[in-house]
Design an enzyme around this catalytic site. Sequence first.
Site, PDB file in Angstrom:
ATOM      1  N   LYS A 132      35.191  54.639  57.908  1.00  0.00           N
ATOM      2  CA  LYS A 132      34.285  55.559  56.865  1.00  0.00           C
ATOM      3  C   LYS A 132      35.226  56.643  55.961  1.00  0.00           C
ATOM      4  CE  LYS A 132      32.920  57.581  60.973  1.00  0.00           C
ATOM      5  NZ  LYS A 132      33.579  56.770  62.168  1.00  0.00           N
ATOM      6  N   ARG A 139      25.867  62.885  64.687  1.00  0.00           N
ATOM      7  CA  ARG A 139      26.561  62.055  65.527  1.00  0.00           C
ATOM      8  C   ARG A 139      25.526  62.130  66.917  1.00  0.00           C
ATOM      9  NH1 ARG A 139      32.166  62.059  63.877  1.00  0.00           N
ATOM     10  NH2 ARG A 139      33.693  60.916  65.223  1.00  0.00           N
ATOM     11  N   ARG A 177      46.390  54.375  62.990  1.00  0.00           N
ATOM     12  CA  ARG A 177      46.058  55.103  62.087  1.00  0.00           C
ATOM     13  C   ARG A 177      47.005  56.302  61.833  1.00  0.00           C
ATOM     14  NH1 ARG A 177      40.239  57.593  61.719  1.00  0.00           N
ATOM     15  NH2 ARG A 177      40.541  57.781  63.795  1.00  0.00           N
ATOM     16  N   ARG A 202      47.256  61.384  64.511  1.00  0.00           N
ATOM     17  CA  ARG A 202      46.215  62.448  65.430  1.00  0.00           C
ATOM     18  C   ARG A 202      46.261  62.390  66.961  1.00  0.00           C
ATOM     19  NH1 ARG A 202      40.599  60.904  62.539  1.00  0.00           N
ATOM     20  NH2 ARG A 202      40.005  61.376  64.911  1.00  0.00           N
ATOM     21  N   ARG A 226      35.798  58.136  72.889  1.00  0.00           N
ATOM     22  CA  ARG A 226      34.974  58.448  71.599  1.00  0.00           C
ATOM     23  C   ARG A 226      34.132  57.146  71.351  1.00  0.00           C
ATOM     24  NH1 ARG A 226      40.205  58.989  68.633  1.00  0.00           N
ATOM     25  NH2 ARG A 226      39.294  58.707  66.647  1.00  0.00           N
TER      26      ARG A 226
HETATM   27  P1  ADP Z   1      36.606  59.499  64.182  1.00  0.00           P
HETATM   28  O1  ADP Z   1      35.613  59.012  63.177  1.00  0.00           O
HETATM   29  O2  ADP Z   1      38.061  58.667  64.171  1.00  0.00           O
HETATM   30  O3  ADP Z   1      35.742  59.285  65.347  1.00  0.00           O
HETATM   31  P2  ADP Z   1      36.393  62.295  63.439  1.00  0.00           P
HETATM   32  O4  ADP Z   1      37.464  62.849  62.688  1.00  0.00           O
HETATM   33  O5  ADP Z   1      35.062  61.968  62.739  1.00  0.00           O
HETATM   34  O6  ADP Z   1      37.031  61.116  63.986  1.00  0.00           O
HETATM   35  O7  ADP Z   1      35.866  63.132  64.640  1.00  0.00           O
HETATM   36  C1  ADP Z   1      36.994  63.432  65.748  1.00  0.00           C
HETATM   37  C2  ADP Z   1      36.566  64.392  66.571  1.00  0.00           C
HETATM   38  O8  ADP Z   1      35.991  65.630  66.106  1.00  0.00           O
HETATM   39  C3  ADP Z   1      35.557  63.627  67.578  1.00  0.00           C
HETATM   40  O9  ADP Z   1      35.849  62.797  68.575  1.00  0.00           O
HETATM   41  C4  ADP Z   1      34.834  64.838  67.872  1.00  0.00           C
HETATM   42  O10 ADP Z   1      35.524  65.370  69.125  1.00  0.00           O
HETATM   43  C5  ADP Z   1      34.621  65.873  67.002  1.00  0.00           C
HETATM   44  N1  ADP Z   1      33.654  65.672  65.935  1.00  0.00           N
HETATM   45  C6  ADP Z   1      33.553  65.329  64.905  1.00  0.00           C
HETATM   46  N2  ADP Z   1      32.382  65.128  64.314  1.00  0.00           N
HETATM   47  C7  ADP Z   1      31.397  65.475  65.337  1.00  0.00           C
HETATM   48  C8  ADP Z   1      29.974  65.717  65.430  1.00  0.00           C
HETATM   49  N3  ADP Z   1      29.356  65.488  64.160  1.00  0.00           N
HETATM   50  N4  ADP Z   1      29.482  66.196  66.551  1.00  0.00           N
HETATM   51  C9  ADP Z   1      30.299  66.481  67.593  1.00  0.00           C
HETATM   52  N5  ADP Z   1      31.806  66.267  67.356  1.00  0.00           N
HETATM   53  C10 ADP Z   1      32.144  65.913  66.226  1.00  0.00           C
HETATM   54  P1  ADP Z   2      37.030  56.500  60.310  1.00  0.00           P
HETATM   55  O1  ADP Z   2      36.792  57.407  59.126  1.00  0.00           O
HETATM   56  O2  ADP Z   2      35.633  55.912  60.415  1.00  0.00           O
HETATM   57  O3  ADP Z   2      37.397  57.162  61.695  1.00  0.00           O
HETATM   58  P2  ADP Z   2      39.392  55.341  58.897  1.00  0.00           P
HETATM   59  O4  ADP Z   2      38.944  55.199  57.654  1.00  0.00           O
HETATM   60  O5  ADP Z   2      40.230  56.592  59.223  1.00  0.00           O
HETATM   61  O6  ADP Z   2      38.071  55.451  59.932  1.00  0.00           O
HETATM   62  O7  ADP Z   2      40.043  54.261  59.507  1.00  0.00           O
HETATM   63  C1  ADP Z   2      40.593  53.907  60.527  1.00  0.00           C
HETATM   64  C2  ADP Z   2      41.757  53.181  60.426  1.00  0.00           C
HETATM   65  O8  ADP Z   2      41.731  51.692  60.075  1.00  0.00           O
HETATM   66  C3  ADP Z   2      43.024  53.556  59.408  1.00  0.00           C
HETATM   67  O9  ADP Z   2      44.393  53.487  59.908  1.00  0.00           O
HETATM   68  C4  ADP Z   2      42.838  52.690  58.261  1.00  0.00           C
HETATM   69  O10 ADP Z   2      43.795  52.645  57.399  1.00  0.00           O
HETATM   70  C5  ADP Z   2      42.169  51.499  58.765  1.00  0.00           C
HETATM   71  N1  ADP Z   2      41.340  50.746  58.127  1.00  0.00           N
HETATM   72  C6  ADP Z   2      40.284  51.248  57.410  1.00  0.00           C
HETATM   73  N2  ADP Z   2      39.467  50.151  56.845  1.00  0.00           N
HETATM   74  C7  ADP Z   2      40.070  48.921  57.346  1.00  0.00           C
HETATM   75  C8  ADP Z   2      39.832  47.627  56.994  1.00  0.00           C
HETATM   76  N3  ADP Z   2      38.716  47.275  56.457  1.00  0.00           N
HETATM   77  N4  ADP Z   2      40.690  46.693  57.681  1.00  0.00           N
HETATM   78  C9  ADP Z   2      41.551  47.005  58.332  1.00  0.00           C
HETATM   79  N5  ADP Z   2      41.991  48.424  58.510  1.00  0.00           N
HETATM   80  C10 ADP Z   2      41.400  49.553  58.068  1.00  0.00           C
END
Ligand code: ADP
Ligand code: ADP
Length: 208
Positions: free
Chosen positions: A13, A88, A127, A155, A166
């Site tokens: 995303k 979410r 990541r 992270r 998650r």
């Molecule tokens: P990812 O897409 O890798 O799971 P995010 O950066 O979106 O990571 O979220 C990291 C953490 O922040 C989540 O595991 C949760 O603890 C919290 N978080 C983010 N967005 C929300 C949301 N909309 N509702 C509840 N917790 C959230």
């Molecule tokens: P999200 O925001 O949904 O948690 P990220 O955009 O941070 O996801 O991507 C998670 C990890 O996967 C990052 O290390 C990113 O570089 C990698 N990534 C993102 N898109 C792709 C893809 N199409 N193929 C392989 N790796 C990807």
Amino acid sequence: MRMILVGPPGAGKGTQAARLVDKYGIPHISSGDMLRAAVKAGTELGVTADRYMKAGQLVPDDVVIGMILERIAAPDCAKGFMLDGFPRTIPQAEALDAAMTKAGVAIDVVLLFEVPDALIVERGVGRRNDPITGRIYHIKFDPPPAEVTERLVHRKDDHEAAINERLHYYHDWTAPIMPFYEGKGLLRRVDGVGTPDEVSARVVKALA
Ligand code: ADP
Ligand code: ADP
């Protein structure tokens, strides 16, 4: 354009959002980034959120809803925004819907990035985030240039146990919001497997 990006953790995303904001010129609002900034700043909200985030659990709805509704009411969101990681849960989706209705506006599209669970852990553990530019890298799929590797952040919730946690939350709490948006005709599914460029091309198609 008012857009929502949803999908499991590590689905891509943030990676796709960075490409889209350039195109649409709207603010990218990542609930995770906002929460991490609050943790770093040591605010009351950050202290509360940190406990949940470390464990890979969802931060309570009231905390996140208040934070996001305040953010999208800011002047730079008047013409649109891109929400990444919010809503979410069903209460979050309902709170957003109510706020939109009250403001006399509506969500235009919800992009759902679909990536099988088997790929999610590998994407997450590899990541790395650049704290200066915000750029997202992956040690294998999108390796960082040598000159930035020193400063990259891994992270604290990007380890296997927290990623699996998650993923559970995603299936139990987030996936159930899709029928809500599907019912409104807003949901567009995007296959998130493939290179970032391939996924971008699908996003462009889904938005056409
Ligand atoms: P990812 O897409 O890798 O799971 P995010 O950066 O979106 O990571 O979220 C990291 C953490 O922040 C989540 O595991 C949760 O603890 C919290 N978080 C983010 N967005 C929300 C949301 N909309 N509702 C509840 N917790 C959230
Ligand atoms: P999200 O925001 O949904 O948690 P990220 O955009 O941070 O996801 O991507 C998670 C990890 O996967 C990052 O290390 C990113 O570089 C990698 N990534 C993102 N898109 C792709 C893809 N199409 N193929 C392989 N790796 C990807």
